[in-house]
Design an enzyme around this catalytic site. Structure first.
Site, PDB file in Angstrom:
ATOM      1  N   CYS A 231     100.510  41.372  -3.162  1.00 11.51           N
ATOM      2  CA  CYS A 231     100.290  40.372  -2.103  1.00 11.51           C
ATOM      3  C   CYS A 231     100.812  38.996  -2.497  1.00 11.51           C
ATOM      4  O   CYS A 231     101.322  38.260  -1.658  1.00 11.51           O
ATOM      5  CB  CYS A 231      98.810  40.249  -1.777  1.00 11.51           C
ATOM      6  SG  CYS A 231      98.155  41.689  -0.901  1.00 11.51           S
ATOM      7  N   HIS A 232     100.628  38.616  -3.779  1.00 13.72           N
ATOM      8  CA  HIS A 232     100.867  37.223  -4.169  1.00 13.72           C
ATOM      9  C   HIS A 232     102.148  37.003  -4.958  1.00 13.72           C
ATOM     10  O   HIS A 232     102.483  35.857  -5.261  1.00 13.72           O
ATOM     11  CB  HIS A 232      99.695  36.704  -5.017  1.00 13.72           C
ATOM     12  CG  HIS A 232      98.379  36.685  -4.294  1.00 13.72           C
ATOM     13  ND1 HIS A 232      98.101  35.812  -3.272  1.00 13.72           N
ATOM     14  CD2 HIS A 232      97.267  37.442  -4.448  1.00 13.72           C
ATOM     15  CE1 HIS A 232      96.867  36.023  -2.835  1.00 13.72           C
ATOM     16  NE2 HIS A 232      96.330  37.011  -3.532  1.00 13.72           N
TER      17      HIS A 232
ATOM     18  N   CYS B 176      97.387  42.632  -7.436  1.00 13.93           N
ATOM     19  CA  CYS B 176      97.392  41.222  -7.021  1.00 13.93           C
ATOM     20  C   CYS B 176      98.835  40.835  -6.694  1.00 13.93           C
ATOM     21  O   CYS B 176      99.112  40.136  -5.717  1.00 13.93           O
ATOM     22  CB  CYS B 176      96.882  40.316  -8.129  1.00 13.93           C
ATOM     23  SG  CYS B 176      95.342  40.832  -8.904  1.00 13.93           S
TER      24      CYS B 176
ATOM     25  N   CYS C 174      73.510  24.568 -21.288  1.00 14.21           N
ATOM     26  CA  CYS C 174      72.913  23.229 -21.180  1.00 14.21           C
ATOM     27  C   CYS C 174      71.487  23.330 -20.652  1.00 14.21           C
ATOM     28  O   CYS C 174      70.596  22.614 -21.096  1.00 14.21           O
ATOM     29  CB  CYS C 174      73.767  22.320 -20.297  1.00 14.21           C
ATOM     30  SG  CYS C 174      75.262  21.718 -21.142  1.00 14.21           S
TER      31      CYS C 174
ATOM     32  N   CYS D 196      71.054  16.314 -16.224  1.00 13.01           N
ATOM     33  CA  CYS D 196      72.459  16.390 -16.655  1.00 13.01           C
ATOM     34  C   CYS D 196      73.023  14.975 -16.825  1.00 13.01           C
ATOM     35  O   CYS D 196      73.709  14.672 -17.803  1.00 13.01           O
ATOM     36  CB  CYS D 196      73.311  17.109 -15.619  1.00 13.01           C
ATOM     37  SG  CYS D 196      72.645  18.649 -14.974  1.00 13.01           S
TER      38      CYS D 196
END
Lengths: 148, 261
Positions: B80-81, B77, B222, B177
């Site tokens: 590239c970053h 990672c 939930c 919800c």
């Protein structure tokens, strides 16, 4: 939201007719805000009713309600305190509120404990079955009327 | 019932009053409340202190994975970053529409996209320790920054899909919800105090899980609670709900890794 519920009702009723009478659902007659006759003519057992109300695998009512059971920690407060309920409501009024409180208040949070139509996305293991059987409803009613 | 009908009449009366004063009121909409506001003192202290916060173990694992170049492409990672700190602000904008595919992706989906396209690696399983760790690392870079997802263009349809699920009753217990997370915020459901149901602490360390878990895992819990057929983590339904929750959380700071009961 009302439209979604309506559509679900249609689907659920189609399913239950093609699968025959849903198992374990007693018939009843509503008059006013009450259901006068005990489901299947049963006589409830208050002691059993108390444990159904408290048991997390049974009615699990304490997620939303308080009851006079001081040794039970963590009682919810989404619904009214059920202490004294037997003095405020008759047995017949309590029975309707347990079976299907939405008949009195379409927006109620109180779950329908003995109804199978008009429900959406029910988990497979519970589909077509009421939360509480006719016998369990009568047990719970029998305990709640004693709370004066 | 008495409470319901009286409540309804009261709500209607209040709505009328609000409609009348709305043009003069600055902010009529109540602010959404993070679960952080309802944590015990002990858990709140743990979340706030990064040396105590159990979720930081995953952030640290994420840092190791971020730099790991021992992959066939030789690209980590970091290749590239750069430093993880370069990800600051990213979590405030996710989930977001992928311009190439038109799909809605969350941070987990974006990480897996990079793995497949740029690192020639298989996608990580949802809820795997590695994906949780990398997601926590990325989200943690935005800790304290406020949520501000885009809901225009192609995102609009997903937002509305999420809203529809959020507002519909579901499961054998027949509860939406919104009935818990809008109408009963601050009330007790057994031992829990109900919050506005936001995703700003996720991935979060939950005592019940004894580990870190994704937002989608929380949503499943939930749904189980109301005995509904659960959506799968990573499904379009959960992604749409995640976008709707992120939009509800606009203006609320990110907490990752949150500590929850």
């Amino acid at each position: 939201m009302r439209r979604a519920v309506g559509a679900a009702l249609l689907i659920a009723s189609v399913v239950s007719t093609s699968a025959g009478e849903p198992r374990g659902l007693a018939s009843f007659e509503v008059s006013g805000d009450s259901i006068a006759k005990p489901l299947d003519g049963r006589i409830g057992d208050a002691e059993r009713g108390r444990s159904i109300v408290i048991d997390r695998r049974g009615g699990n009512c304490l997620i939303c309600h308080r009851v006079p059971a001081p040794d039970e920690p963590f009682q919810g407060d989404l619904g009214p305190d059920l202490g004294g309920i037997g003095g405020r409501l008759t047995e017949a009024q309590i029975r309707l509120r347990l079976i299907d409180a939405s008949r009195l208040n379409a927006e109620t949070l109180m779950p329908p404990y003995h109804r199978v139509e008009g429900l959406a996305r029910v988990a497979k293991e519970f589909d077509g079955r009421p939360v509480l059987t006719a016998a369990e409803i009568e047990d719970v009613v029998a305990w709640l009327v004693t709370l004066k | 019932m008495r409470r319901g009908v009286a409540g309804k009449a009261l709500r209607r009366a209040l709505a009328a009053v609000f409609a009348a004063i709305a043009p003069f009121a600055a902010e009529a909409e109540p602010k959404a409340r993070s679960a952080r506001e309802f944590l015990s003192l002990e858990l709140a202290a743990e979340q706030a202190d990064e040396t105590l916060n159990r979720g930081m173990l995953w952030v640290e694992l994420g840092e190791r994975l971020w730099k790991d170049g021992s992959v066939p492409s030789g690209r980590s990672c970091a290749s590239c970053h750069g430093q993880p700190g370069g990800m600051r602000g990213v979590a405030t904008r996710y989930p977001a529409i992928n311009r190439e595919t038109g799909a809605l992706v969350n941070i987990e989906g974006r990480i897996n996209g990079c793995r497949v396209q740029h690192q020639s690696l298989p996608a990580l399983a949802y809820e795997s320790e590695e994906l949780l760790a990398l997601t926590a690392l990325v989200a943690h870079q935005s800790k304290g920054m406020i949520m501000s997802v885009a809901v225009d263009g192609a995102a609009r349809g997903f937002l509305e899909q999420g809203r529809a699920v959020y507002e519909s009753r579901q499961g054998q217990l027949n509860i939406a919800c919104s009935q818990c997370h809008e109408q009963n915020v601050g009330r007790k459901l057994r031992g829990d105090v109900i919050s506005s149901g936001l995703g700003v602490g996720y991935p979060a360390y939950r005592l019940t899980w004894q580990g870190l878990g994704s937002l989608h895992r929380r949503l499943k819990a939930c749904q189980q609670g109301v005995r509904a057929a659960e959506f799968e983590p990573g499904s379009t339904e959960h992604l749409s709900l995640e976008l709707f929750l992120a939009w509800r959380a606009r203006g609320i700071p990110i907490e990752t890794p949150g500590i929850r009961r």
